[in-house]
Design an enzyme around this catalytic site. Structure first.
Site, PDB file in Angstrom:
ATOM      1  N   ASP A 109       0.848  -1.182   0.000  1.00 17.31           N
ATOM      2  CA  ASP A 109       0.000   0.000   0.000  1.00 17.31           C
ATOM      3  C   ASP A 109       0.891   1.242   0.000  1.00 17.31           C
ATOM      4  OD1 ASP A 109      -2.420   1.264  -0.049  1.00 17.31           O
ATOM      5  OD2 ASP A 109      -2.744   1.173   2.116  1.00 17.31           O
ATOM      6  N   TYR A 111       1.145   5.692  -0.530  1.00 17.58           N
ATOM      7  CA  TYR A 111       0.690   6.878   0.213  1.00 17.58           C
ATOM      8  C   TYR A 111       0.879   8.040  -0.758  1.00 17.58           C
ATOM      9  CZ  TYR A 111       0.648   9.512   4.766  1.00 17.58           C
ATOM     10  OH  TYR A 111       0.362  10.301   5.856  1.00 17.58           O
ATOM     11  N   HIS A 116      -3.932  13.770   0.599  1.00 20.84           N
ATOM     12  CA  HIS A 116      -4.142  12.852   1.730  1.00 20.84           C
ATOM     13  C   HIS A 116      -2.982  12.935   2.728  1.00 20.84           C
ATOM     14  CE1 HIS A 116      -5.107   9.274   4.052  1.00 20.84           C
ATOM     15  NE2 HIS A 116      -3.944   8.727   3.741  1.00 20.84           N
ATOM     16  N   ARG A 125       0.301  16.214  13.118  1.00 19.72           N
ATOM     17  CA  ARG A 125       1.449  17.048  13.504  1.00 19.72           C
ATOM     18  C   ARG A 125       1.099  18.504  13.194  1.00 19.72           C
ATOM     19  NH1 ARG A 125       3.394  13.101  10.211  1.00 19.72           N
ATOM     20  NH2 ARG A 125       3.585  14.659   8.571  1.00 19.72           N
ATOM     21  N   GLU A 182     -10.577   3.636   3.518  1.00 21.34           N
ATOM     22  CA  GLU A 182      -9.660   4.358   2.645  1.00 21.34           C
ATOM     23  C   GLU A 182     -10.023   3.986   1.215  1.00 21.34           C
ATOM     24  OE1 GLU A 182      -5.539   3.730   4.005  1.00 21.34           O
ATOM     25  OE2 GLU A 182      -5.903   5.405   5.375  1.00 21.34           O
ATOM     26  N   GLU A 184      -9.230   3.605  -2.418  1.00 18.69           N
ATOM     27  CA  GLU A 184      -7.960   3.453  -3.123  1.00 18.69           C
ATOM     28  C   GLU A 184      -8.164   2.774  -4.470  1.00 18.69           C
ATOM     29  OE1 GLU A 184      -4.766   1.891  -0.869  1.00 18.69           O
ATOM     30  OE2 GLU A 184      -5.462   2.741   1.034  1.00 18.69           O
ATOM     31  N   ASP A 216      -9.343   0.011   1.927  1.00 19.23           N
ATOM     32  CA  ASP A 216      -8.385  -0.435   2.937  1.00 19.23           C
ATOM     33  C   ASP A 216      -8.910  -0.004   4.314  1.00 19.23           C
ATOM     34  OD1 ASP A 216      -6.040  -1.641   3.792  1.00 19.23           O
ATOM     35  OD2 ASP A 216      -4.973   0.265   3.809  1.00 19.23           O
ATOM     36  N   ARG A 220      -8.339   3.532  13.329  1.00 16.57           N
ATOM     37  CA  ARG A 220      -7.395   4.635  13.570  1.00 16.57           C
ATOM     38  C   ARG A 220      -6.815   4.626  14.976  1.00 16.57           C
ATOM     39  NH1 ARG A 220      -6.047   5.811   8.497  1.00 16.57           N
ATOM     40  NH2 ARG A 220      -7.867   6.338   7.248  1.00 16.57           N
ATOM     41  N   GLN A 223      -4.218   1.855  15.114  1.00 18.27           N
ATOM     42  CA  GLN A 223      -3.086   2.275  14.288  1.00 18.27           C
ATOM     43  C   GLN A 223      -2.218   3.321  14.988  1.00 18.27           C
ATOM     44  OE1 GLN A 223      -4.423   3.864  10.508  1.00 18.27           O
ATOM     45  NE2 GLN A 223      -2.378   4.522   9.898  1.00 18.27           N
ATOM     46  N   TYR A 227       1.842   2.182  15.706  1.00 17.56           N
ATOM     47  CA  TYR A 227       2.595   2.301  14.457  1.00 17.56           C
ATOM     48  C   TYR A 227       4.028   2.813  14.589  1.00 17.56           C
ATOM     49  CZ  TYR A 227       2.577   7.348  13.649  1.00 17.56           C
ATOM     50  OH  TYR A 227       2.816   8.685  13.726  1.00 17.56           O
ATOM     51  N   LYS A 236      -4.696  -2.187  10.291  1.00 17.88           N
ATOM     52  CA  LYS A 236      -5.021  -2.343   8.878  1.00 17.88           C
ATOM     53  C   LYS A 236      -5.250  -3.797   8.476  1.00 17.88           C
ATOM     54  CE  LYS A 236      -3.756   1.884   7.312  1.00 17.88           C
ATOM     55  NZ  LYS A 236      -4.528   2.671   6.352  1.00 17.88           N
ATOM     56  N   THR A 240      -9.088  -5.940   3.936  1.00 14.17           N
ATOM     57  CA  THR A 240      -8.921  -5.026   2.803  1.00 14.17           C
ATOM     58  C   THR A 240      -9.838  -5.554   1.704  1.00 14.17           C
ATOM     59  OG1 THR A 240      -6.593  -4.693   3.394  1.00 14.17           O
ATOM     60  CG2 THR A 240      -7.261  -4.051   1.169  1.00 14.17           C
ATOM     61  N   THR A 327      -4.828   6.090   0.098  1.00 12.95           N
ATOM     62  CA  THR A 327      -6.072   6.854   0.041  1.00 12.95           C
ATOM     63  C   THR A 327      -5.996   7.937  -1.028  1.00 12.95           C
ATOM     64  OG1 THR A 327      -6.269   6.541   2.397  1.00 12.95           O
ATOM     65  CG2 THR A 327      -7.707   8.202   1.403  1.00 12.95           C
ATOM     66  N   GLU A 341     -10.251  12.235   7.319  1.00 13.55           N
ATOM     67  CA  GLU A 341     -10.103  13.527   6.644  1.00 13.55           C
ATOM     68  C   GLU A 341     -11.443  14.242   6.509  1.00 13.55           C
ATOM     69  OE1 GLU A 341      -7.205  13.171   3.057  1.00 13.55           O
ATOM     70  OE2 GLU A 341      -7.825  11.137   3.599  1.00 13.55           O
TER      71      GLU A 341
END
Lengths: 392, 392
Positions: A109, A111, A116, A125, A182, A184, A216, A220, A223, A227, A236, A240, A327, A341
């Site tokens: 997968d 990114y 996204h 962050r 997600e 995708e 996917d 959250r 994760q 992670y 995850k 899927t 995503t 999001e």
């Protein structure tokens, strides 16, 4: 064929189906029917490779064979005389069971959507640069769990896992409270490559057979606690979902379009003479309400660049490898491909047509992804759908 | 049988071999020979499952069958009358070709050695807490690439990849300058589990068939540039070597020992009545010089806890799943299972017996892992070896 069918003759996506009382075999969707192509080639080695419960043996045959079969199917389905040869092998789509179309070898997968990655960077962050320093230099990606890739329609059980404790308290274990999707797009590898030999960007179409839709599913809270430092794992790996139809690249010639200029310019191994993406328009429905329309054309990295990167270290490809875009989100709020999001991590709930609010998924919710792309002769190519309902 | 053979009758590890001019089939190692067990069961369904190029069909048969076959082999190899039945099916080990013993379904790599995680934390985050907040609460892990798991003896081509630029300069692309090894122990899943149904710690031996040695080759410069935020990818996916012999759990009964108390106490889904580890003593040789002796008994998380965690979210197991411990490092400097630890990220080179220095691997270097464990009747159980030579 009904006007606006997702499966006009310009499409001819491949899947695996079981007719009532019959074994699984390979078929192509045409209008509201599926053509049993194992029967068309009955008695030949190709027919034997099609009379199985996965596309893998057909995929392994390589690009020349993919082109031959498509060409021959187009003749059979459009020639008035020849059409009679196929009539006996058509089954109504609503009478067959669709299965996982291919055995997934490795699942990667990426990114690759800038919007996204930027959105998640802003959410997680808020005080830093939303994109990490490596993002514009390489397609960030990781391996997911191949064994839990399931076909559209498979119920998705809400996973349990460790969730971070509030204010530094110890974590607890329980059902995820932040179950997300997600949206995708996935690429299915047909022809393998050899260990130690990178696949250059220009060889993309020698290896990749076609395209599926991918949801996917993501927990959250699981994760975010697990992670660091090795990436997503149990958040995850519980499910899927993929669409039952693999749209061959050959059906997407008219969907190609240049990707936006990349800054900084990519390193030579990622340089593509004319980097191209695909004009796929995705749609995300939550309990029948459209909640997003992610534009695949906005992807920063091209499908061929993703493949070249994946193999740049000499990693080999196997038939059945699946790699997904990550995503797909556009620049507009209504183009975001995940609930984290769309609801900005739960701050801005969505109101559904029945008046209820959603931050993340509730038990009983059904999520469906669809997509279309421009096809030959002005038609639209459909991808079918990938759908799943959350169970407790 | 020679004194000190790694393959006494108390071991009987399974592998896949091809005799000169013959097809691949399943065998067990005994002394300096391999017994063709597909021939022992010729003409039966079990024999058909053994007359193939991987252990998977045998593994899928489950624990009862694994026990039956082992019991019967012990009879055949120890009864003086029965022994004659097997003589014709023994091949000298030095005349056969050993292959990858099983088709790898999904490959998961954990990070279960406290000393290893602490060492890497100190190297990469010298000013912070060496262990991240989640480490003592859950076994940190991620998915690796199953398609690039190779059998011992396969040359390892030095991978190329993006390497971070100095002082914020743009990255460049080229052969890794920090090629490393990771000495690990891997667990091979035989019996599958169902999607949505976690495997409790107590069911470990119903699913896990046996143990292999793993060298998870790593390109530290590629890894350190790419791994934020989704974890290791191309820095690991170019090759993972495994030993050709799978030592069945049944051969390791005498190697069990309690794991040290865990603080904080694990959450209920990770609670084991008597958490047990395995007293495997690993040895790492670089060009024939022993450079480390990692003790597997020091692992923080037990093998059953790793499996329970891996499936806690309902992720299903497939026959051929491989999960590895992560680098095994002990508390002493000479017990570290990777060069990045042994040389403290290159600061303290190793001096080899030929006088040369090593920080990371050079082309032509050969790395070999071996291990032994206590077995029945006071013998030592050997794991064979996993070896690989770096080529440019």
């Amino acid at each position: 064929m009904p006007e606006g069918s997702p499966f006009p003759v310009q499409n001819l996506p491949y899947g695996v189906f079981s007719p009532p009382g019959g074994d699984a075999r390979v078929g192509v969707a045409i209008g509201e029917q599926v053509l049993d192509i194992s029967a068309i080639w009955a008695g030949t080695p190709l027919g034997a490779d099609l009379a199985t419960g996965s596309l893998n043996r057909f995929l392994r045959r390589g690009r020349g064979e993919w082109a031959y079969v498509r060409r021959r199917l187009l003749e059979l389905l459009t020639g008035t005389e020849q059409r009679r040869l196929v009539e006996a092998h058509l089954h109504p789509l609503d009478r067959v069971r669709l299965q996982l179309p291919f055995e997934v070898a490795d699942y990667v997968d990426f990114y690759a959507s800038e919007a996204h990655a930027t959105n998640l960077g802003r959410i997680f962050r808020p005080d830093g640069d939303p994109l990490l320093p490596n993002w514009r230099h390489l397609p960030v990606g990781y391996h997911g769990r191949a064994g839990t890739v399931v076909v559209s329609g498979t119920p998705v059980r809400r996973p349990s896992g460790q969730r971070r404790g509030a204010d530094g308290a110890a974590p607890d274990f329980g059902p995820t409270r932040r179950l997300d999707i997600e949206a995708e797009v996935g690429f299915v590898v047909g022809a393998p490559s050899r260990l130690g030999e990178p696949v250059p960007v220009g060889d993309f179409a020698d290896h990749v057979f076609g395209v599926v839709l991918v949801n996917d599913w993501s927990a959250r809270d699981i994760q975010s606690w697990e992670y660091q430092p090795l990436g997503p794992f149990l958040g995850k790996s519980f499910a899927t979902s993929v669409s039952p139809w693999v749209v061959p690249l050959e059906a997407l010639e008219q969907a190609r379009l240049p990707v936006a200029a990349q800054d900084p310019p990519p390193l030579p191994y990622l340089e593509e003479k004319e980097p191209w993406g695909l004009d796929l328009r995705l749609e995300v429905r939550l309990n029948d309400a459209v909640v997003s329309r992610p534009p695949f054309r906005d992807l920063y990295w091209s499908p061929a660049q993703l493949l070249a990167h994946l193999t740049a270290n000499g990693a080999s490809l196997r038939t059945g490898d699946l790699y997904a875009s990550g995503t797909v989100s556009g620049r507009l709020p209504e183009e975001r491909g995940s609930l984290i999001e769309l609801t900005w991590s739960g701050r801005d709930p969505l109101r559904l047509p029945d008046g209820s609010l959603r931050t993340f998924l509730e038990d009983g919710d059904t999520v469906t992804l669809t997509a279309t792309a421009p096809g030959a002769d002005g038609v639209r190519i459909g991808f079918g759908e990938v759908t799943g309902t959350v169970v407790s």
